[in-house]
Write a protein that holds these residues in place. Structure first.
Motif, PDB file in Angstrom:
ATOM      1  N   ASN A 198       2.171   2.975 -45.293  1.00 47.02           N
ATOM      2  CA  ASN A 198       2.691   4.330 -45.417  1.00 47.02           C
ATOM      3  C   ASN A 198       1.740   5.292 -44.697  1.00 47.02           C
ATOM      4  OD1 ASN A 198       3.604   6.868 -46.122  1.00 47.02           O
ATOM      5  ND2 ASN A 198       3.922   6.360 -48.279  1.00 47.02           N
ATOM      6  N   ARG A 199       1.929   5.460 -43.403  1.00 44.46           N
ATOM      7  CA  ARG A 199       1.025   6.314 -42.624  1.00 44.46           C
ATOM      8  C   ARG A 199       1.223   7.795 -42.934  1.00 44.46           C
ATOM      9  NH1 ARG A 199      -2.307   3.091 -39.152  1.00 44.46           N
ATOM     10  NH2 ARG A 199      -3.589   4.925 -39.011  1.00 44.46           N
ATOM     11  N   THR A 200       2.299   8.159 -43.622  1.00 41.66           N
ATOM     12  CA  THR A 200       2.430   9.539 -44.078  1.00 41.66           C
ATOM     13  C   THR A 200       1.428   9.800 -45.191  1.00 41.66           C
ATOM     14  OG1 THR A 200       4.761   9.558 -43.494  1.00 41.66           O
ATOM     15  CG2 THR A 200       4.012  11.259 -45.035  1.00 41.66           C
ATOM     16  N   LEU A 201       1.299   8.848 -46.084  1.00 36.22           N
ATOM     17  CA  LEU A 201       0.341   8.951 -47.187  1.00 36.22           C
ATOM     18  C   LEU A 201      -1.084   8.694 -46.707  1.00 36.22           C
ATOM     19  CD1 LEU A 201      -0.123   9.266 -50.254  1.00 36.22           C
ATOM     20  CD2 LEU A 201       0.237   6.800 -50.448  1.00 36.22           C
ATOM     21  N   THR A 202      -1.245   7.739 -45.796  1.00 34.33           N
ATOM     22  CA  THR A 202      -2.561   7.352 -45.270  1.00 34.33           C
ATOM     23  C   THR A 202      -2.520   7.478 -43.742  1.00 34.33           C
ATOM     24  OG1 THR A 202      -2.684   5.730 -47.060  1.00 34.33           O
ATOM     25  CG2 THR A 202      -4.340   5.556 -45.342  1.00 34.33           C
ATOM     26  N   PRO A 203      -2.676   8.711 -43.228  1.00 30.34           N
ATOM     27  CA  PRO A 203      -2.537   8.891 -41.774  1.00 30.34           C
ATOM     28  C   PRO A 203      -3.684   8.288 -40.968  1.00 30.34           C
ATOM     29  CG  PRO A 203      -3.130  10.970 -42.811  1.00 30.34           C
ATOM     30  CD  PRO A 203      -2.876   9.984 -43.913  1.00 30.34           C
ATOM     31  N   TRP A 204      -4.824   8.078 -41.604  1.00 32.80           N
ATOM     32  CA  TRP A 204      -6.003   7.582 -40.887  1.00 32.80           C
ATOM     33  C   TRP A 204      -6.536   6.337 -41.565  1.00 32.80           C
ATOM     34  CZ3 TRP A 204      -5.942   9.943 -36.546  1.00 32.80           C
ATOM     35  CH2 TRP A 204      -5.447  11.234 -36.491  1.00 32.80           C
ATOM     36  N   ILE A 205      -6.841   5.340 -40.760  1.00 37.88           N
ATOM     37  CA  ILE A 205      -7.502   4.148 -41.274  1.00 37.88           C
ATOM     38  C   ILE A 205      -8.845   4.036 -40.576  1.00 37.88           C
ATOM     39  CG2 ILE A 205      -7.448   1.642 -41.525  1.00 37.88           C
ATOM     40  CD1 ILE A 205      -4.414   1.793 -41.604  1.00 37.88           C
ATOM     41  N   ASN A 260      -7.158  16.144 -41.069  1.00 43.98           N
ATOM     42  CA  ASN A 260      -5.927  16.536 -41.738  1.00 43.98           C
ATOM     43  C   ASN A 260      -4.871  15.525 -41.310  1.00 43.98           C
ATOM     44  OD1 ASN A 260      -4.808  17.414 -39.231  1.00 43.98           O
ATOM     45  ND2 ASN A 260      -5.719  19.439 -39.510  1.00 43.98           N
ATOM     46  N   SER A 261      -3.636  15.765 -41.575  1.00 42.90           N
ATOM     47  CA  SER A 261      -2.617  14.758 -41.284  1.00 42.90           C
ATOM     48  C   SER A 261      -2.359  14.554 -39.794  1.00 42.90           C
ATOM     49  CB  SER A 261      -1.309  15.114 -41.989  1.00 42.90           C
ATOM     50  OG  SER A 261      -0.838  16.361 -41.511  1.00 42.90           O
ATOM     51  N   SER A 262      -2.816  15.481 -38.958  1.00 42.59           N
ATOM     52  CA  SER A 262      -2.509  15.366 -37.530  1.00 42.59           C
ATOM     53  C   SER A 262      -3.714  15.112 -36.634  1.00 42.59           C
ATOM     54  CB  SER A 262      -1.777  16.622 -37.045  1.00 42.59           C
ATOM     55  OG  SER A 262      -2.600  17.763 -37.217  1.00 42.59           O
ATOM     56  N   MET A 263      -4.927  15.196 -37.166  1.00 42.36           N
ATOM     57  CA  MET A 263      -6.105  14.934 -36.339  1.00 42.36           C
ATOM     58  C   MET A 263      -7.294  14.522 -37.202  1.00 42.36           C
ATOM     59  SD  MET A 263      -8.751  17.281 -36.378  1.00 42.36           S
ATOM     60  CE  MET A 263      -9.064  18.515 -37.602  1.00 42.36           C
ATOM     61  N   LEU A 264      -8.179  13.731 -36.574  1.00 43.84           N
ATOM     62  CA  LEU A 264      -9.443  13.310 -37.190  1.00 43.84           C
ATOM     63  C   LEU A 264     -10.545  13.697 -36.209  1.00 43.84           C
ATOM     64  CD1 LEU A 264     -11.201  11.718 -39.239  1.00 43.84           C
ATOM     65  CD2 LEU A 264     -10.568   9.642 -38.005  1.00 43.84           C
ATOM     66  N   HIS A 265     -11.413  14.590 -36.623  1.00 40.80           N
ATOM     67  CA  HIS A 265     -12.469  15.101 -35.743  1.00 40.80           C
ATOM     68  C   HIS A 265     -13.820  14.531 -36.187  1.00 40.80           C
ATOM     69  CE1 HIS A 265     -14.217  17.837 -32.844  1.00 40.80           C
ATOM     70  NE2 HIS A 265     -15.120  18.179 -33.754  1.00 40.80           N
ATOM     71  N   VAL A 266     -14.584  14.020 -35.219  1.00 39.74           N
ATOM     72  CA  VAL A 266     -15.894  13.426 -35.492  1.00 39.74           C
ATOM     73  C   VAL A 266     -16.922  14.098 -34.603  1.00 39.74           C
ATOM     74  CG1 VAL A 266     -17.238  11.292 -35.588  1.00 39.74           C
ATOM     75  CG2 VAL A 266     -14.759  11.204 -35.941  1.00 39.74           C
ATOM     76  N   GLU A 267     -18.051  14.479 -35.191  1.00 37.30           N
ATOM     77  CA  GLU A 267     -19.166  15.065 -34.442  1.00 37.30           C
ATOM     78  C   GLU A 267     -20.434  14.257 -34.685  1.00 37.30           C
ATOM     79  OE1 GLU A 267     -18.037  19.792 -34.579  1.00 37.30           O
ATOM     80  OE2 GLU A 267     -19.324  18.995 -36.169  1.00 37.30           O
ATOM     81  N   PHE A 268     -21.218  14.053 -33.619  1.00 32.24           N
ATOM     82  CA  PHE A 268     -22.558  13.483 -33.751  1.00 32.24           C
ATOM     83  C   PHE A 268     -23.540  14.624 -33.592  1.00 32.24           C
ATOM     84  CE2 PHE A 268     -26.434  11.614 -31.817  1.00 32.24           C
ATOM     85  CZ  PHE A 268     -26.831  10.853 -32.898  1.00 32.24           C
ATOM     86  N   PRO A 298      -7.464  -8.208 -33.221  1.00 32.33           N
ATOM     87  CA  PRO A 298      -6.005  -8.254 -33.392  1.00 32.33           C
ATOM     88  C   PRO A 298      -5.530  -7.586 -34.694  1.00 32.33           C
ATOM     89  CG  PRO A 298      -6.788 -10.330 -32.531  1.00 32.33           C
ATOM     90  CD  PRO A 298      -8.014  -9.539 -32.906  1.00 32.33           C
ATOM     91  N   LEU A 299      -6.310  -7.679 -35.763  1.00 34.69           N
ATOM     92  CA  LEU A 299      -5.958  -6.993 -37.013  1.00 34.69           C
ATOM     93  C   LEU A 299      -6.046  -5.477 -36.847  1.00 34.69           C
ATOM     94  CD1 LEU A 299      -7.732  -9.000 -39.872  1.00 34.69           C
ATOM     95  CD2 LEU A 299      -5.287  -8.939 -39.323  1.00 34.69           C
ATOM     96  N   LEU A 300      -7.102  -4.998 -36.193  1.00 30.63           N
ATOM     97  CA  LEU A 300      -7.247  -3.570 -35.996  1.00 30.63           C
ATOM     98  C   LEU A 300      -6.075  -3.018 -35.197  1.00 30.63           C
ATOM     99  CD1 LEU A 300     -10.151  -4.368 -36.899  1.00 30.63           C
ATOM    100  CD2 LEU A 300     -10.983  -2.645 -35.326  1.00 30.63           C
ATOM    101  N   TYR A 301      -5.645  -3.769 -34.199  1.00 30.15           N
ATOM    102  CA  TYR A 301      -4.528  -3.337 -33.369  1.00 30.15           C
ATOM    103  C   TYR A 301      -3.210  -3.394 -34.155  1.00 30.15           C
ATOM    104  CZ  TYR A 301      -1.574  -2.742 -29.277  1.00 30.15           C
ATOM    105  OH  TYR A 301      -0.660  -2.270 -28.378  1.00 30.15           O
ATOM    106  N   LYS A 302      -2.983  -4.483 -34.841  1.00 28.41           N
ATOM    107  CA  LYS A 302      -1.736  -4.650 -35.594  1.00 28.41           C
ATOM    108  C   LYS A 302      -1.543  -3.538 -36.616  1.00 28.41           C
ATOM    109  CE  LYS A 302       0.719  -7.926 -38.569  1.00 28.41           C
ATOM    110  NZ  LYS A 302       0.701  -9.283 -39.160  1.00 28.41           N
ATOM    111  N   TYR A 303      -2.629  -3.173 -37.312  1.00 30.47           N
ATOM    112  CA  TYR A 303      -2.530  -2.183 -38.377  1.00 30.47           C
ATOM    113  C   TYR A 303      -2.985  -0.795 -37.934  1.00 30.47           C
ATOM    114  CZ  TYR A 303      -1.427  -6.239 -41.105  1.00 30.47           C
ATOM    115  OH  TYR A 303      -0.817  -7.381 -41.571  1.00 30.47           O
ATOM    116  N   ARG A 304      -3.178  -0.616 -36.643  1.00 35.14           N
ATOM    117  CA  ARG A 304      -3.465   0.682 -36.020  1.00 35.14           C
ATOM    118  C   ARG A 304      -4.665   1.385 -36.665  1.00 35.14           C
ATOM    119  NH1 ARG A 304       1.773   3.926 -36.101  1.00 35.14           N
ATOM    120  NH2 ARG A 304       1.673   3.311 -38.269  1.00 35.14           N
ATOM    121  N   VAL A 305      -5.778   0.668 -36.711  1.00 30.98           N
ATOM    122  CA  VAL A 305      -7.021   1.257 -37.222  1.00 30.98           C
ATOM    123  C   VAL A 305      -7.479   2.315 -36.220  1.00 30.98           C
ATOM    124  CG1 VAL A 305      -9.445   0.809 -37.774  1.00 30.98           C
ATOM    125  CG2 VAL A 305      -7.657  -0.800 -38.517  1.00 30.98           C
ATOM    126  N   ASN A 306      -7.702   3.525 -36.710  1.00 32.92           N
ATOM    127  CA  ASN A 306      -8.058   4.641 -35.836  1.00 32.92           C
ATOM    128  C   ASN A 306      -9.520   4.646 -35.443  1.00 32.92           C
ATOM    129  OD1 ASN A 306      -5.989   5.742 -38.107  1.00 32.92           O
ATOM    130  ND2 ASN A 306      -5.404   6.422 -36.056  1.00 32.92           N
TER     131      ASN A 306
END
Length: 179
Positions: free
Chosen positions: A27-34, A142-150, A65-73
């Motif tokens: 349910n990527r609506t509930l869990t948009p980011w993995i 948020n549901s539409s973006m994941l921002h990462v800073e170093f 292959p698992l990361l790709y199959k389950y679309r790990v971000n």
């Protein structure tokens, strides 16, 4: 997951990971980011780390292959005492659309001394930012973006030669959902 225990295809941990990723991806609506976290890296161009590079290749063979199959971000790892970020990648290459691959970040730049070896594109063309220095990550989503800073904890000169104080953002990326 533990990169220090058996994660090869068919192992107990592999089966657990496959089930966990399937559940999260259902349910990527509930869990948009993995985001997958572990100790060792699947992608690295760090020099003088031949053993770690061999492990990274095995992780790609068994786990990617698992990361790709389950679309790990995003895959967050430590181990190397440096910072390195990949493009969204699959099978050792940046993906053409810029989103249908996993971004890999090594953020092990604390604790022990920083790595002494540099980075080399001869180990892969997927590395888009890397530095042997101390810092930490900040994430926001948020549901539409994941921002990462170093954020570097030492002062440094940026590409223009301007001195940057400790606490300055050195690298950032905004991830978008897989299409």
């Amino acid at each position: 997951m533990s990169s220090e225990h058996d994660w090869t295809v068919g192992s107990i941990q592999y089966k657990w990971l496959a089930n966990d990723l399937a559940s999260a991806a259902s349910n990527r609506t509930l869990t948009p980011w993995i985001v997958l976290a572990t100790h060792r890296m699947m992608y690295t161009t760090q020099l003088q780390e031949e053993g770690d590079f061999k492990v990274s290749l095995a992780m790609r063979e068994h786990l990617e292959p698992l990361l790709y199959k389950y679309r790990v971000n995003l895959m967050l790892v430590g181990h190397q005492h440096s910072y390195e970020r990949s493009c969204p990648a699959y099978k050792g290459e940046c993906v053409d659309d810029g989103v249908s691959g996993t971004t890999h970040i090594v953020a092990g730049s604390a604790g022990a001394s920083a790595e002494k070896g540099g980075f080399s594109p001869s180990l892969g063309n997927f590395s888009v930012a890397h530095v042997n220095d101390y810092g930490y990550l900040r994430l926001s989503a948020n549901s539409s973006m994941l921002h990462v800073e170093f954020v570097r904890t030492n002062s440094y000169e940026n590409e223009s030669g301007e001195k940057q104080p400790p606490g300055s953002v050195w690298d950032s990326v905004t991830l978008m959902p897989w299409t």
